[in-house]
Design a protein around this motif. Structure first.
Motif, PDB file in Angstrom:
ATOM      1  N   ARG A   1       0.833  -1.208   0.000  1.00  0.00           N
ATOM      2  CA  ARG A   1       0.000   0.000   0.000  1.00  0.00           C
ATOM      3  C   ARG A   1       0.864   1.253   0.000  1.00  0.00           C
ATOM      4  NH1 ARG A   1      -5.325   1.450   3.584  1.00  0.00           N
ATOM      5  NH2 ARG A   1      -5.404   3.666   3.063  1.00  0.00           N
ATOM      6  N   GLU A   2       1.872   1.281   0.836  1.00  0.00           N
ATOM      7  CA  GLU A   2       2.751   2.454   0.886  1.00  0.00           C
ATOM      8  C   GLU A   2       3.419   2.676  -0.457  1.00  0.00           C
ATOM      9  OE1 GLU A   2       2.776   4.555   3.467  1.00  0.00           O
ATOM     10  OE2 GLU A   2       1.330   3.220   4.426  1.00  0.00           O
ATOM     11  N   SER A   3       3.871   1.603  -1.076  1.00  0.00           N
ATOM     12  CA  SER A   3       4.516   1.686  -2.383  1.00  0.00           C
ATOM     13  C   SER A   3       3.524   2.167  -3.446  1.00  0.00           C
ATOM     14  CB  SER A   3       5.090   0.324  -2.755  1.00  0.00           C
ATOM     15  OG  SER A   3       5.793   0.389  -3.954  1.00  0.00           O
ATOM     16  N   PHE A   4       2.316   1.621  -3.435  1.00  0.00           N
ATOM     17  CA  PHE A   4       1.276   2.012  -4.382  1.00  0.00           C
ATOM     18  C   PHE A   4       0.940   3.491  -4.220  1.00  0.00           C
ATOM     19  CE2 PHE A   4      -3.156   2.628  -5.601  1.00  0.00           C
ATOM     20  CZ  PHE A   4      -3.182   2.067  -6.863  1.00  0.00           C
ATOM     21  N   ASN A   5       0.719   3.916  -2.978  1.00  0.00           N
ATOM     22  CA  ASN A   5       0.364   5.313  -2.730  1.00  0.00           C
ATOM     23  C   ASN A   5       1.441   6.262  -3.245  1.00  0.00           C
ATOM     24  OD1 ASN A   5      -1.959   4.433  -1.482  1.00  0.00           O
ATOM     25  ND2 ASN A   5      -1.214   4.790   0.591  1.00  0.00           N
ATOM     26  N   GLU A   6       2.683   5.908  -2.976  1.00  0.00           N
ATOM     27  CA  GLU A   6       3.802   6.769  -3.369  1.00  0.00           C
ATOM     28  C   GLU A   6       4.032   6.757  -4.873  1.00  0.00           C
ATOM     29  OE1 GLU A   6       8.555   6.386  -3.128  1.00  0.00           O
ATOM     30  OE2 GLU A   6       7.527   6.130  -1.211  1.00  0.00           O
ATOM     31  N   LYS A   7       4.095   5.571  -5.468  1.00  0.00           N
ATOM     32  CA  LYS A   7       4.503   5.465  -6.875  1.00  0.00           C
ATOM     33  C   LYS A   7       3.373   5.662  -7.870  1.00  0.00           C
ATOM     34  CE  LYS A   7       8.463   2.652  -5.754  1.00  0.00           C
ATOM     35  NZ  LYS A   7       9.079   1.352  -5.780  1.00  0.00           N
ATOM     36  N   VAL A   8       2.155   5.301  -7.509  1.00  0.00           N
ATOM     37  CA  VAL A   8       1.034   5.434  -8.446  1.00  0.00           C
ATOM     38  C   VAL A   8       0.220   6.683  -8.151  1.00  0.00           C
ATOM     39  CG1 VAL A   8      -1.097   4.378  -9.302  1.00  0.00           C
ATOM     40  CG2 VAL A   8       0.916   2.958  -8.875  1.00  0.00           C
ATOM     41  N   LEU A   9      -0.124   6.879  -6.880  1.00  0.00           N
ATOM     42  CA  LEU A   9      -0.958   8.029  -6.534  1.00  0.00           C
ATOM     43  C   LEU A   9      -0.147   9.295  -6.288  1.00  0.00           C
ATOM     44  CD1 LEU A   9      -3.505   6.271  -4.143  1.00  0.00           C
ATOM     45  CD2 LEU A   9      -3.614   6.555  -6.635  1.00  0.00           C
ATOM     46  N   GLY A  10       1.149   9.130  -6.024  1.00  0.00           N
ATOM     47  CA  GLY A  10       2.003  10.289  -5.777  1.00  0.00           C
ATOM     48  C   GLY A  10       1.680  10.998  -4.480  1.00  0.00           C
ATOM     49  N   LYS A  11       1.188  10.250  -3.494  1.00  0.00           N
ATOM     50  CA  LYS A  11       0.794  10.839  -2.212  1.00  0.00           C
ATOM     51  C   LYS A  11       1.283   9.987  -1.048  1.00  0.00           C
ATOM     52  CE  LYS A  11      -3.448  12.912  -4.036  1.00  0.00           C
ATOM     53  NZ  LYS A  11      -2.955  14.252  -4.127  1.00  0.00           N
ATOM     54  N   SER A  12       1.546  10.647   0.064  1.00  0.00           N
ATOM     55  CA  SER A  12       1.886   9.945   1.299  1.00  0.00           C
ATOM     56  C   SER A  12       0.597   9.521   1.995  1.00  0.00           C
ATOM     57  CB  SER A  12       2.695  10.859   2.220  1.00  0.00           C
ATOM     58  OG  SER A  12       1.862  11.919   2.685  1.00  0.00           O
ATOM     59  N   SER A  13       0.714   8.710   3.021  1.00  0.00           N
ATOM     60  CA  SER A  13      -0.464   8.281   3.784  1.00  0.00           C
ATOM     61  C   SER A  13      -1.207   9.471   4.378  1.00  0.00           C
ATOM     62  CB  SER A  13      -0.056   7.318   4.904  1.00  0.00           C
ATOM     63  OG  SER A  13       0.420   6.124   4.356  1.00  0.00           O
ATOM     64  N   SER A  14      -0.461  10.431   4.929  1.00  0.00           N
ATOM     65  CA  SER A  14      -1.109  11.599   5.541  1.00  0.00           C
ATOM     66  C   SER A  14      -1.795  12.467   4.488  1.00  0.00           C
ATOM     67  CB  SER A  14      -0.109  12.414   6.363  1.00  0.00           C
ATOM     68  OG  SER A  14       0.945  12.875   5.559  1.00  0.00           O
ATOM     69  N   GLN A  15      -1.211  12.586   3.306  1.00  0.00           N
ATOM     70  CA  GLN A  15      -1.854  13.348   2.239  1.00  0.00           C
ATOM     71  C   GLN A  15      -3.151  12.675   1.795  1.00  0.00           C
ATOM     72  OE1 GLN A  15       1.583  13.343  -0.375  1.00  0.00           O
ATOM     73  NE2 GLN A  15       1.745  15.583  -0.219  1.00  0.00           N
ATOM     74  N   LEU A  16      -3.137  11.352   1.724  1.00  0.00           N
ATOM     75  CA  LEU A  16      -4.349  10.630   1.343  1.00  0.00           C
ATOM     76  C   LEU A  16      -5.434  10.744   2.404  1.00  0.00           C
ATOM     77  CD1 LEU A  16      -2.965   7.482  -0.443  1.00  0.00           C
ATOM     78  CD2 LEU A  16      -4.516   9.172  -1.392  1.00  0.00           C
ATOM     79  N   LYS A  17      -5.049  10.698   3.672  1.00  0.00           N
ATOM     80  CA  LYS A  17      -6.032  10.870   4.746  1.00  0.00           C
ATOM     81  C   LYS A  17      -6.704  12.232   4.633  1.00  0.00           C
ATOM     82  CE  LYS A  17      -4.122   7.814   8.231  1.00  0.00           C
ATOM     83  NZ  LYS A  17      -3.528   7.683   9.552  1.00  0.00           N
ATOM     84  N   ALA A  18      -5.915  13.263   4.401  1.00  0.00           N
ATOM     85  CA  ALA A  18      -6.461  14.618   4.252  1.00  0.00           C
ATOM     86  C   ALA A  18      -7.368  14.698   3.019  1.00  0.00           C
ATOM     87  CB  ALA A  18      -5.328  15.633   4.163  1.00  0.00           C
ATOM     88  N   TYR A  19      -6.935  14.094   1.925  1.00  0.00           N
ATOM     89  CA  TYR A  19      -7.705  14.092   0.683  1.00  0.00           C
ATOM     90  C   TYR A  19      -9.082  13.458   0.907  1.00  0.00           C
ATOM     91  CZ  TYR A  19      -9.042  12.690  -4.063  1.00  0.00           C
ATOM     92  OH  TYR A  19      -9.721  12.490  -5.237  1.00  0.00           O
ATOM     93  N   TRP A  20      -9.087  12.258   1.504  1.00  0.00           N
ATOM     94  CA  TRP A  20     -10.352  11.563   1.719  1.00  0.00           C
ATOM     95  C   TRP A  20     -11.204  12.246   2.783  1.00  0.00           C
ATOM     96  CZ3 TRP A  20     -12.411   9.102  -1.896  1.00  0.00           C
ATOM     97  CH2 TRP A  20     -11.650   8.384  -2.806  1.00  0.00           C
ATOM     98  N   SER A  21     -10.587  12.835   3.786  1.00  0.00           N
ATOM     99  CA  SER A  21     -11.354  13.558   4.805  1.00  0.00           C
ATOM    100  C   SER A  21     -12.161  14.683   4.171  1.00  0.00           C
ATOM    101  CB  SER A  21     -10.432  14.125   5.880  1.00  0.00           C
ATOM    102  OG  SER A  21      -9.866  13.087   6.635  1.00  0.00           O
ATOM    103  N   ARG A  22     -11.521  15.428   3.259  1.00  0.00           N
ATOM    104  CA  ARG A  22     -12.223  16.523   2.563  1.00  0.00           C
ATOM    105  C   ARG A  22     -13.395  15.984   1.753  1.00  0.00           C
ATOM    106  NH1 ARG A  22      -7.076  18.141   1.556  1.00  0.00           N
ATOM    107  NH2 ARG A  22      -7.138  17.378  -0.589  1.00  0.00           N
ATOM    108  N   LEU A  23     -13.159  14.907   0.999  1.00  0.00           N
ATOM    109  CA  LEU A  23     -14.226  14.371   0.158  1.00  0.00           C
ATOM    110  C   LEU A  23     -15.371  13.784   0.975  1.00  0.00           C
ATOM    111  CD1 LEU A  23     -12.293  12.710  -2.806  1.00  0.00           C
ATOM    112  CD2 LEU A  23     -13.490  14.889  -2.757  1.00  0.00           C
ATOM    113  N   ILE A  24     -15.044  13.098   2.054  1.00  0.00           N
ATOM    114  CA  ILE A  24     -16.084  12.531   2.911  1.00  0.00           C
ATOM    115  C   ILE A  24     -16.899  13.646   3.553  1.00  0.00           C
ATOM    116  CG2 ILE A  24     -16.482  11.234   5.053  1.00  0.00           C
ATOM    117  CD1 ILE A  24     -13.975   9.543   4.243  1.00  0.00           C
TER     118      ILE A  24
END
Length: 141
Positions: free
Chosen positions: A72-95
């Motif tokens: 998951r960490e590898s996928f987030n970094e290499k495919v999504l271009g985001k760290s875990s904390s960036q993704l949490k913030a991203y999804w928090s906004r959308l939710i």
């Protein structure tokens, strides 16, 4: 003197092992899914909730591994271009705004593979060593 040699050896060993802990990650779909490849833009859009379709037009439902999993960490970094904390913030906004729902979390390699194998609409990622004939690799890194 002997302590320095042991310390150097352990340091070299840690560096060597640390560089080899990242195995290849395979993005998978069911063997019954008609898609054979996917580009990183479409893959990213699916996992960020910006599209809900595969390139062939069929529904695409993303499945994440459990938070903290190496794949998951590898996928987030290499495919999504985001760290875990960036993704949490991203999804928090959308939710919060009612504009999205994050992918379902489903354990590790074996759990994701079992889910994806049984549903041609699911897409996930696993360590490439876990791939078998029940799933099809459509992207790897």
């Amino acid at each position: 003197m002997q302590f320095n040699l042991i310390a150097r050896f352990l340091l070299c060993l840690c560096v060597f092992l640390g560089t080899n802990t990242y195995a290849e990650v395979a993005v998978i779909v069911s063997a019954k899914n008609s898609n054979t490849t996917i580009d990183t833009d479409t893959l990213s859009r699916i996992f960020l909730g910006k599209t809900s379709n595969f390139p062939d037009g069929n529904q695409a439902i993303p499945v994440d591994q459990t938070e903290g999993a190496v794949a998951r960490e590898s996928f987030n970094e290499k495919v999504l271009g985001k760290s875990s904390s960036q993704l949490k913030a991203y999804w928090s906004r959308l939710i919060f705004t009612g504009k999205g729902t994050p992918p379902k979390e489903s354990g590790g390699d074996a759990d994701v593979k079992a889910l994806v194998a049984n549903n041609p609409n699911l897409i996930g990622y696993i360590d490439s060593s876990a791939v078998d004939s029940s799933v099809k690799v459509i992207y790897s890194f």
